[in-house]
Design an enzyme around this catalytic site. Structure first.
Site, PDB file in Angstrom:
ATOM      1  N   ALA A 108      -0.978 121.400 -51.552  1.00  0.00           N
ATOM      2  CA  ALA A 108      -0.657 122.834 -51.520  1.00  0.00           C
ATOM      3  C   ALA A 108      -0.211 123.284 -52.899  1.00  0.00           C
ATOM      4  CB  ALA A 108       0.465 123.102 -50.518  1.00  0.00           C
ATOM      5  N   LYS A 109      -0.113 124.558 -53.080  1.00  0.00           N
ATOM      6  CA  LYS A 109       0.478 125.115 -54.300  1.00  0.00           C
ATOM      7  C   LYS A 109       0.923 126.524 -53.980  1.00  0.00           C
ATOM      8  CE  LYS A 109       1.134 123.748 -58.611  1.00  0.00           C
ATOM      9  NZ  LYS A 109       1.349 122.365 -59.076  1.00  0.00           N
ATOM     10  N   GLY A 110       1.913 127.002 -54.719  1.00  0.00           N
ATOM     11  CA  GLY A 110       2.369 128.369 -54.514  1.00  0.00           C
ATOM     12  C   GLY A 110       2.750 128.988 -55.832  1.00  0.00           C
TER      13      GLY A 110
END
Ligand code: NAD
Length: 419
Positions: A108-110
Site C-alpha cells: 500500500a501507499k498513501g
C-alpha cells in the site's frame, strides 16, 4: 522534466516492470490484470484551518495494491507532488518488496498533496489527524499499516496512531509502524532503511571485487534514508565524496566530514553551503565517476536524458523508483550493476514488520535482535536475487521482480484468484 512527467512515469515504469515479469513467468493475461490492479483506492479531502483562520483543502490518498499475502503495508508521503498515479506506483512496488523479503504483507501507499514545510507544527498535527480520520475505515493492524515516507516521520506516526485509536476507543499501537519508542516503536526502526541500503551496498561492492576502504560513493537525497546510509557506508570505510538535497549539493574528493555535514544540515535544513566541500550542481552528482551511486530522493531521477552519463559502477536504489524503465535498458547496456529498490531499500519494511509483530505480542526485542534479524533477511533476499539472476541470465531487477511477482501470483492462485 516537470513534476507531472515524473509522476506519470512512475506508474508507467511500475507497469512495464510488471509486464516484463509476467512475460518471464509466462502468466496469462487475466492473471496479469489481477496482479496490476489495485485492490482498493481511497481518496479523501483533507480540510485544514490554518493558524491564521484561513481554510485550505488538500487531497489525501491511500491505495492498497494487494492484500493477497497479508495486510497491506506502506508509507505515507507528504509532498506537493503527490497524486493518485504516483501513489498507485509506490503501492505496487510495496507489494513486490514485501513479497521479495518474504514478509506476510501486501502493498500500500498513501499521501497528501501538501508541502509540509509550509505548515506550522500545529497545522501539521491537525492535517494528519483529519487525513487519518478520513482513511481510518480502511486502515488497521489487520488491514493496512502505514509508516513514514518522504515528508513524514515518527511524530506523524504518533499523531496517526492517536487519531486512529480515538476512532476505536482504545490504544492501537499496531496500526502504524515507525512510531516513537515511547509509543511502542521498535529499536532500530528509524535507521533500518539506511542500514539495509548500506548492507546491500557492501554486498554489491564485494560482488564487484571492490574493497569498502578503496570505494567512493555519492548519495542523492540527504534525508531520512540518505543521511544515515552515508554514515553507515562511511563507518564501513567507504569515502562519501558528494551528497545532495533538493536545495543544493556539496562535493569533496577527499571525502566529506559527515558529522560536520549533519550538524550543518540540521541547523540550515540543507546541505547547500556546507563549508567542508565545494558546491556542485545537484544534477551532476548523479554523473560523478564513483564506485557507488545511492539515489535516495524521489522517482525518475536516472532517466533517458542522463543514464548514458552515469559513470558509477553500481547503483543501489535507496529511493523507490529512481531509475526509469528506459534508463534501466541504457544502464544494462553500459554494464552498470543496478540493485533494485524492492531489494535495496527493504530494510525499513523488514523492521516495520518486526515492530508490528512486537506490538501484536506486547513483547519488545533488543537492538541486537532487531539488527541481526534485519541483516539476515537482507542477506537472504540478496542471495536469492543473485541466484535467480545467475540462473536466468537476467538483471537483478528482473530477477527480483520474477521472484516477488511469482510469490504474489501463487498466493492469488491458492486463494482462487479472488483476492
Ligand atoms: P525524506 O523526505 O526524509 O528525504 C528526501 C530527501 O531527498 C530530502 O533531503 C530532499 O531534500 C531530497 N530531495 C528531494 N528531491 C530531490 C532532488 N530532485 N534532488 C536531490 N535531492 C532531492 O524522505 P526519505 O524517507 O528519506 O525517502 C527518500 C526515498 O526513500 C523515497 O523514495 C522513499 O519512498 C524511499 N524510502 C523511504 C523509506 C523510509 O523508511 N523512510 C523506506 C523505503 C524507501
Amino acid at each position: 522534466m516537470t513534476a507531472s512527467t515524473v509522476q506519470a512515469n512512475a506508474l508507467d515504469d511500475a507497469r512495464v516492470q510488471l509486464a516484463e515479469a509476467v512475460a518471464v513467468l509466462g502468466y496469462p493475461e487475466g492473471l496479469h490484470r489481477i496482479l496490476g490492479a489495485a485492490r482498493r483506492e481511497t481518496t479523501v479531502s483533507v480540510p485544514l484551518v490554518r493558524d491564521n483562520g484561513d481554510v485550505e483543502v488538500f487531497t489525501g490518498y491511500r491505495v492498497q495494491h494487494s492484500i493477497a499475502r497479508g495486510p497491506a503495508k506502506g508509507g505515507i508521503r507528504y509532498s506537493s507532488e503527490v497524486n493518485l498515479d504516483e501513489v498507485r506506483a509506490l503501492a505496487m512496488w510495496m507489494t513486490w518488496k514485501c513479497a521479495l523479503l518474504d514478509i506476510p504483507y501486501g502493498g500500500a501507499k498513501g499521501g497528501v498533496d501538501v508541502d509540509p514545510r509550509t505548515l506550522s507544527p500545529a497545522e501539521l498535527e491537525r492535517l494528519t489527524r483529519t487525513y487519518t480520520q478520513g482513511i481510518s475505515p480502511v486502515i488497521g493492524p489487520d488491514n493496512d499499516i502505514p509508516a513514514p515516507d518522504v515528508g513524514t516521520d515518527e511524530q506523524t506516526m504518533a499523531w496517526m496512531m492517536d487519531a486512529y485509536s480515538a476512532t476505536r476507543g482504545r490504544g492501537v499501537p499496531g496500526v502504524v509502524t515507525g512510531k516513537p519508542l515511547d509509543l511502542g516503536g521498535s529499536l532500530g526502526r528509524r535507521t533500518s532503511t539506511s542500514r539495509g541500503v548500506a548492507h546491500i551496498s557492501l554486498l554489491a561492492l564485494a560482488k564487484e571485487g571492490i574493497a569498502p576502504s578503496s570505494a567512493t560513493a555519492v548519495v542523492q537525497g540527504y534525508g531520512k534514508v540518505g543521511a544515515d546510509a552515508a554514515d553507515y557506508l562511511a563507518e564501513a570505510g567507504v569515502r562519501i565524496i558528494s551528497v545532495s538535497d533538493r536545495f543544493g549539493a556539496v562535493h569533496n574528493t577527499d571525502g566529506l566530514d559527515l558529522s560536520r555535514l549533519r550538524a550543518h544540515s540540521e541547523e540550515r535544513g540543507t546541505v547547500a553551503a556546507f563549508g567542508g566541500g565545494l558546491p556542485i550542481d545537484p544534477a551532476a552528482v548523479l554523473e560523478l565517476d564513483v564506485d557507488l551511486l545511492v539515489p535516495a530522493a524521489v522517482e525518475g531521477v536516472v532517466n533517458a536524458d542522463n543514464a548514458s552519463r552515469v559513470c558509477a559502477r553500481i547503483i543501489v536504489e535507496g529511493a523507490n523508483g529512481p531509475t526509469t524503465a528506459e534508463a534501466d535498458k541504457i544502464l544494462e547496456r553500459s554494464g552498470v550493476l543496478v540493485v533494485p529498490d524492492i531489494l535495496a531499500n527493504a530494510g525499513g519494511v523488514v523492521v516495520s514488520y518486526f515492530e508490528w509483530v512486537q506490538a501484536q505480542q506486547g513483547y519488545w526485542w533488543t537492538l541486537s535482535d532487531v539488527e541481526r534479524g534485519l541483516d539476515d533477511r537482507m542477506t537472504a533476499a540478496w542471495s536469492s536475487v543473485l541466484d535467480q539472476a545467475a540462473t536466468t541470465g537476467s538483471t537483478l531487477r528482473r530477477a527480483a521482480m520474477a521472484l516477488a511477482v511469482g510469490r504474489v501470483a501463487r498466493a492469488h492462485r491458492a486463494r482462487g484468484l479472488t483476492h
